[in-house]
Design a protein around this motif. Sequence first.
Motif, PDB file in Angstrom:
ATOM      1  N   SER A  17       0.834  -1.205   0.000  1.00  0.00           N
ATOM      2  CA  SER A  17       0.000   0.000   0.000  1.00  0.00           C
ATOM      3  C   SER A  17       0.867   1.251   0.000  1.00  0.00           C
ATOM      4  O   SER A  17       1.987   1.251   0.503  1.00  0.00           O
ATOM      5  N   VAL A  63      -8.896   0.168 -10.929  1.00  0.00           N
ATOM      6  CA  VAL A  63      -8.443   0.363  -9.546  1.00  0.00           C
ATOM      7  C   VAL A  63      -9.588   0.327  -8.550  1.00  0.00           C
ATOM      8  O   VAL A  63      -9.386   0.510  -7.345  1.00  0.00           O
ATOM      9  N   ASP A  65     -12.150  -0.653  -5.889  1.00  0.00           N
ATOM     10  CA  ASP A  65     -12.036  -1.496  -4.694  1.00  0.00           C
ATOM     11  C   ASP A  65     -10.597  -1.626  -4.192  1.00  0.00           C
ATOM     12  O   ASP A  65     -10.361  -2.316  -3.203  1.00  0.00           O
ATOM     13  N   ARG A  66      -9.651  -0.988  -4.866  1.00  0.00           N
ATOM     14  CA  ARG A  66      -8.260  -0.985  -4.372  1.00  0.00           C
ATOM     15  C   ARG A  66      -7.793   0.420  -4.022  1.00  0.00           C
ATOM     16  O   ARG A  66      -7.002   0.595  -3.087  1.00  0.00           O
ATOM     17  N   ASP A  83      -4.198   0.462  -2.250  1.00  0.00           N
ATOM     18  CA  ASP A  83      -4.002  -0.838  -1.600  1.00  0.00           C
ATOM     19  C   ASP A  83      -3.938  -1.943  -2.646  1.00  0.00           C
ATOM     20  O   ASP A  83      -4.336  -1.742  -3.792  1.00  0.00           O
ATOM     21  N   SER A  84      -3.437  -3.084  -2.230  1.00  0.00           N
ATOM     22  CA  SER A  84      -3.326  -4.245  -3.130  1.00  0.00           C
ATOM     23  C   SER A  84      -2.676  -3.850  -4.450  1.00  0.00           C
ATOM     24  O   SER A  84      -3.167  -4.189  -5.529  1.00  0.00           O
ATOM     25  N   LYS A  86      -0.406  -3.487  -7.702  1.00  0.00           N
ATOM     26  CA  LYS A  86       0.049  -4.447  -8.707  1.00  0.00           C
ATOM     27  C   LYS A  86       1.149  -3.796  -9.543  1.00  0.00           C
ATOM     28  O   LYS A  86       1.203  -2.568  -9.651  1.00  0.00           O
ATOM     29  N   ASP A  89       0.292  -0.977 -11.797  1.00  0.00           N
ATOM     30  CA  ASP A  89       0.006   0.334 -11.230  1.00  0.00           C
ATOM     31  C   ASP A  89       1.224   1.256 -11.272  1.00  0.00           C
ATOM     32  O   ASP A  89       1.123   2.439 -10.932  1.00  0.00           O
TER      33      ASP A  89
END
Length: 115
Positions: A17, A63, A65-66, A83-84, A86, A89
């Motif tokens: 994060s 993106v 929900d992240r 968050d989460s 990848k 990103d």
Amino acid sequence: QVQLAESGGGLVHTGGSLRISCAASGVTNSMNYMDWYRQAPGMEREWVAGITGGGVGSTTTSVKDRFTISRDNSKNTIWLQMDSLKPEDTAVYYCHMNQEGRDYWGQGTQVTVSP
């Protein structure tokens, strides 16, 4: 003259994060819509998330929900909680505002997500 200053980027591993921020100065209307864009190497700049003066946020599908966008109008600051994360990103993230018909951009902050 609006100035936007991003901060908080860095290097994280996949699944990690980061929270990046954008502080605006020279703003005449603290309720201006503000948003985040990002640009990966060799790619076009893309819209990531935006937030109204009343605090209603929206994000692009990739993106959802992240990432969460938020703001504090008293500080003329917006944040992007990521968050989460990848590897896809990875990009330079830019803060953007349009005031009185003119577009303003920050200098960008690098976010790198390692596999």
